[in-house]
Design a protein around this motif. Structure first.
Motif, mmCIF file in Angstrom:
data_model
loop_
_atom_site.group_PDB
_atom_site.id
_atom_site.type_symbol
_atom_site.label_atom_id
_atom_site.label_comp_id
_atom_site.label_asym_id
_atom_site.label_seq_id
_atom_site.Cartn_x
_atom_site.Cartn_y
_atom_site.Cartn_z
ATOM 1 N N UNK A 67 7.604 1.672 -9.052
ATOM 2 C CA UNK A 67 7.757 1.766 -7.611
ATOM 3 C C UNK A 67 9.078 1.120 -7.233
ATOM 4 N N UNK A 68 9.803 1.733 -6.306
ATOM 5 C CA UNK A 68 11.075 1.205 -5.816
ATOM 6 C C UNK A 68 10.830 0.620 -4.435
ATOM 7 N N UNK A 69 11.356 -0.574 -4.201
ATOM 8 C CA UNK A 69 11.149 -1.297 -2.950
ATOM 9 C C UNK A 69 12.465 -1.462 -2.196
ATOM 10 N N UNK A 70 12.355 -1.745 -0.880
ATOM 11 C CA UNK A 70 13.548 -2.106 -0.119
ATOM 12 C C UNK A 70 13.685 -3.630 -0.154
ATOM 13 N N UNK A 71 14.708 -4.151 0.503
ATOM 14 C CA UNK A 71 14.961 -5.592 0.443
ATOM 15 C C UNK A 71 13.870 -6.409 1.122
ATOM 16 N N UNK A 72 13.021 -5.775 1.949
ATOM 17 C CA UNK A 72 11.910 -6.474 2.603
ATOM 18 C C UNK A 72 10.628 -6.373 1.774
ATOM 19 N N UNK A 73 10.689 -5.693 0.635
ATOM 20 C CA UNK A 73 9.519 -5.562 -0.222
ATOM 21 C C UNK A 73 8.616 -4.390 0.116
ATOM 22 N N UNK A 74 9.081 -3.496 0.982
ATOM 23 C CA UNK A 74 8.300 -2.313 1.347
ATOM 24 C C UNK A 74 8.564 -1.187 0.351
ATOM 25 N N UNK A 75 7.562 -0.384 0.098
ATOM 26 C CA UNK A 75 7.680 0.736 -0.838
ATOM 27 C C UNK A 75 8.632 1.795 -0.277
ATOM 28 N N UNK A 76 9.571 2.232 -1.115
ATOM 29 C CA UNK A 76 10.545 3.250 -0.728
ATOM 30 C C UNK A 76 10.315 4.544 -1.502
#
Length: 115
Positions: free
Chosen positions: A46-55
């Protein structure tokens, strides 16, 4: 299309690291997030953004590129666009920003309609 998305993601990766670089105090330097590599970014991650949300999800890794899917869109991005975050591979874009970049790259790559 791939070149435009690669440029967008590379710029976003730099932008993600830039605030940390500017915020560094000479007396207490912060460590930069290490770049993801083929060994750390693999199919199924899973790839995340800098806030830890799933992208997105990494569908495959071949050489220095990964194919990622947001569910609605797919893109090939260089592994150098990822940083290693606490949850896994991280990019400097939210899911909506990534989808907009993919859509924009697709629109600019489409041939102009003849009149």
């Amino acid at each position: 299309m791939k070149k435009i998305l690669t440029a967008v993601l590379s710029v976003s990766a730099i932008a993600m690291a830039a605030p940390a670089a500017f915020a560094q105090d000479a007396a207490a330097p912060q460590a930069e997030a290490p770049a993801a590599t083929a060994a750390t970014a693999k199919a199924g991650d899973t790839v995340y953004d800098s806030a830890g949300e799933v992208v997105a999800t990494i569908e495959s890794v071949e050489g220095t590129n990964a194919v990622i899917s947001t569910g609605a869109n797919k893109a090939t991005v260089p592994l150098s666009s990822f940083a290693s975050g606490p949850k896994g591979p991280t990019i400097g874009m939210t899911k909506s920003q990534l989808e907009a970049a993919i859509a924009g790259a697709g629109a600019s790559a489409a041939p102009a309609a003849s009149q």
